[in-house]
Each structure stands twice: as C-alpha cells, then as structure tokens.
Design an enzyme around this catalytic site. Structure first.
Site, PDB file in Angstrom:
ATOM      1  CG  ASP A 269      -0.212  -0.060   2.537  1.00 16.36           C
ATOM      2  OD1 ASP A 269       1.037  -0.096   2.537  1.00 16.36           O
ATOM      3  OD2 ASP A 269      -0.885  -0.084   3.578  1.00 16.36           O
ATOM      4  CB  ILE A 271       1.153   3.202   4.221  1.00 14.72           C
ATOM      5  CG1 ILE A 271       0.417   4.203   3.324  1.00 14.72           C
ATOM      6  CG2 ILE A 271       1.211   3.701   5.663  1.00 14.72           C
ATOM      7  CD1 ILE A 271      -1.055   4.337   3.635  1.00 14.72           C
ATOM      8  CG  ASP A 294      -2.161  -6.902   8.224  1.00 13.60           C
ATOM      9  OD1 ASP A 294      -2.871  -7.711   8.863  1.00 13.60           O
ATOM     10  OD2 ASP A 294      -1.200  -6.302   8.737  1.00 13.60           O
TER      11      ASP A 294
END
Length: 383
Positions: A269, A271, A294
């Site tokens: 992602d 991040i 997740d």
C-alpha cells in the site's frame, strides 16, 4: 441441451475475447469451464466432440485466478478477533463483501488474544468452499500470541505468550484446538519454538515467521524445521543489517532445504512498506511474493476509531500503491503464490486444466469487473 452426455450432463461455458494468465504470461485464449473446473479444450474437441452451451464475451478483459488473501483481520465493521456467539455471520459478511475485490478464498486472521477468545472463536468456523454466499474459507491464520515483546506492533502486550511448556502443550492450551487452522505466525527466537514449528507442520499447518527479533540463523533453523512464510516482510522485525540481515535474509539464504520455498507477505500500500523496499524484495526473490491486505474492521468504513482485536485504532486515510511488479507477477502474487504457500496449488491459484474455476475478470488497470467461483458468476460491477 447438455453437449457431452457420454462424459457429463453438465453444461460447458466458454469465455471468449479474453487474455488469460497461464504459464506466467497473459495469453489470448478462450477458457472453458464445466462442473466448476477448467477444461482442456483439446480433449473436449477431439475426445468428446464437445462444444460450448454458453459463451461469455469478456470484451478484452484479463482473466486471472481468483485472489487468495492469507491475512485479513476483518472488515466492514467486523473484527474476527472479537468473540461472539455468532462469529460465522461476521465472517460470512466479509466473505460476501470481498467478492467485489476479486477475492475467492481467504484466511480469517486473529491477532494476539487471550485464550478465551481462541477457545470461543475457533470452533465456530469450519473450512468451506465459496459461492454466491461469499469467498471460501481456507482456515484461520493465527497471528500470535507467540511473538516478540519488542516487535509486538499493535498486538496487546498483556496477552503475549511463550512456549514455556515445551511447544505442543502451549499451542493446545492457548488455542484449545487446531482444527480449521491454516497458518500460525510466531517468533522463532522464542525458546522451544522449534518444537512448536514441527508440531504445526506435522498437522499440515503453515508456519510463518513474524513479529520477531530473530537473527538469520534462528530464522533458518525455523525454516529447516518446516516454516515457510514471512508475515508482512520488513514490518515488525529487525531491519536489514549487512552483518546479520535477520528474517529478511531468508530471501537469499543458502540454508533453505532443497526443494523448499520461503514465501513472504507484502502489504503493497506504499505505507507499510516503501515501494523501493518492495522492489528490492521482489527482485531478490520474485517467486516468493504473496500480496496480502492485512485488512482490519475499518475496511469499507469511514475514517475514525475502530478495533483490531483487543486494541483501538484510529483510521485517518487510506492509500494504495503498486510498485515493482509486472501485471503477471502482481496477479500471481495474489493468487498462485498464496495457493502454493498453503499447498493447494493443485486446485487453486492457477488456470491449469482441472483446477477450480475460481476466476477474476479485470480491466487493463486491474480493476475488478467480475468474480467467478467454481465457474459461477458471484459478483459483477454495476450489477
């Protein structure tokens, strides 16, 4: 009318005008399905003199194997780690919702919890196939509580446990049973962890390494005992160091037993892991990449305060990024590799003849257009 009475009364569906992912490449071929499985057209034509009962025009779409998510904590207001008397209804809701994301099978994931939660939740959900009701459940992924205090992340410290009773007894005391468990994440540096790894592997349960301060030697010993996965690579583990790369070093270790593969989960992602780090991992070990979400209870909900097991998390935004992989590699990271990891690639994660017809239709930007389970359309955009 059924086209092949001598072989089967079931109708045959032919997907046309598509590019299918086979042998690591997108190929312009039709895809044939009968009784929920992918057919070999040569046998159909020449041995059975068969033909299609129904044609589906894919309008140039990509057809990939249905996605398999081996790490998903919940979504749409459902937290799999929250005990209730009807856990299965929450899992069913998420299973139905994730069809729109092309997920056809998944492992509901429980984060570190007290034994009472495992004892209540685990018996309520059995492994089952997917369909119009939702994606199939492959078994639970138990992420903790046998993890490192130093790398606990969002896992509640008060419920962390060690293998103080030698391994096997600790597993049974904590979880209450291992039926319908597909994977366990643990820290391999914990004393007696090797005994636990061997016990789990003997039961056909995938062992993953994560939330750990293990050095490379400890990680290699765990793999030699049967571990085969790394939970969210780079996150909640020692950072790479040139003198001892830790768990990350498994990607290029020369101590992996012959014929064995170590896979690694990535939350791509932008991040959790910088895209450059994802590219490094992928270039070092492309065949081990497993894409995971997740996802937590906040998936599909507005920003705000949500739960993750026994913790409260604050969600202020969501960004998704793709980095480092070709289209084919990204699709295999979401389908073939997780199937190989779980030992189910003989029936899922690919479009080989005889495999389950779990399919996802995508446009060139990899937006999901439709999802099929066992050859049946279970979700379509705009429908």
């Amino acid at each position: 009318m059924p086209s092949n009475k001598s072989v089967s009364d079931a109708p045959i569906t032919q997907f046309i005008n598509c590019r299918i992912l086979r042998d690591h490449h997108l190929q312009r071929e039709d895809l044939w399905v009968r009784e929920g499985r992918i057919l070999d057209p040569e046998k159909l034509f020449f041995d059975e003199k068969g033909y299609a009962d129904e044609r589906v025009d894919c309008e140039g779409s990509i057809i990939a194997p249905g996605f398999i998510d081996v790490q998903i904590n919940g979504g749409y207001g459902i937290d799999f780690s929250q005990p209730s008397n009807d856990v299965s209804s929450g899992i069913s809701l998420v299973a139905q919702k994730i069809l729109e994301h092309g997920v056809t099978s998944f492992c509901p994931t429980l984060v570190t919890s007290p034994p009472s939660v495992y004892h209540k939740v685990l018996p309520q959900v059995k492994v089952h196939g997917g369909g119009r009701h939702g994606a199939g459940v492959l078994g639970f992924h138990l992420e903790g509580p046998f993890i490192s205090l130093e790398k606990k992340g969002a896992h509640p410290e008060q419920y962390l446990r060690t293998f103080s009773s030698g391994g096997k007894d600790d597993l049974m005391e904590t979880y209450g049973g291992l039926d319908n468990v597909a994977m366990v994440t643990l820290a391999p540096e914990l004393p007696n962890s090797q005994s636990a790894v061997r016990e789990l592997c003997q039961r056909g349960i995938t062992v993953s390494l994560g939330h750990s301060v293990a050095n490379l030697s400890q990680a290699e010993e765990a793999v030699q005992a049967g571990a085969s996965f790394i939970t969210h690579l780079f996150n909640a583990m020692l950072p790479f160091h040139h003198r001892d790369p830790g768990i990350v070093g498994l990607l290029t270790s020369d101590q992996i037993p012959p014929g064995r593969m170590v896979y690694y989960g990535m939350i791509a992602d932008g991040i959790h892991t910088n895209p450059a780090a994802l590219r490094i991992a992928h270039r070092a070990h492309p065949s081990g990449l497993v894409l995971v979400t997740d996802a937590i209870t906040a998936m599909g909900l507005p920003p705000g305060r949500h739960t993750l097991g026994q913790q409260v998390v604050e969600i202020q935004g969501l960004h998704a990024y793709v980095a480092g992989c070709s289209v084919e590699e990204a699709l295999e990271g979401a389908s073939l590799h997780p199937a190989q990891l779980l030992g189910i690639s003989h029936k899922k994660g690919n479009l080989d003849y005889g495999s389950d017809a779990d399919l996802v239709l995508l446009d060139d930007a990899l937006n999901v257009k439709a999802t099929y389970i066992s050859g049946e359309e279970v979700w379509r955009r705009g429908a």
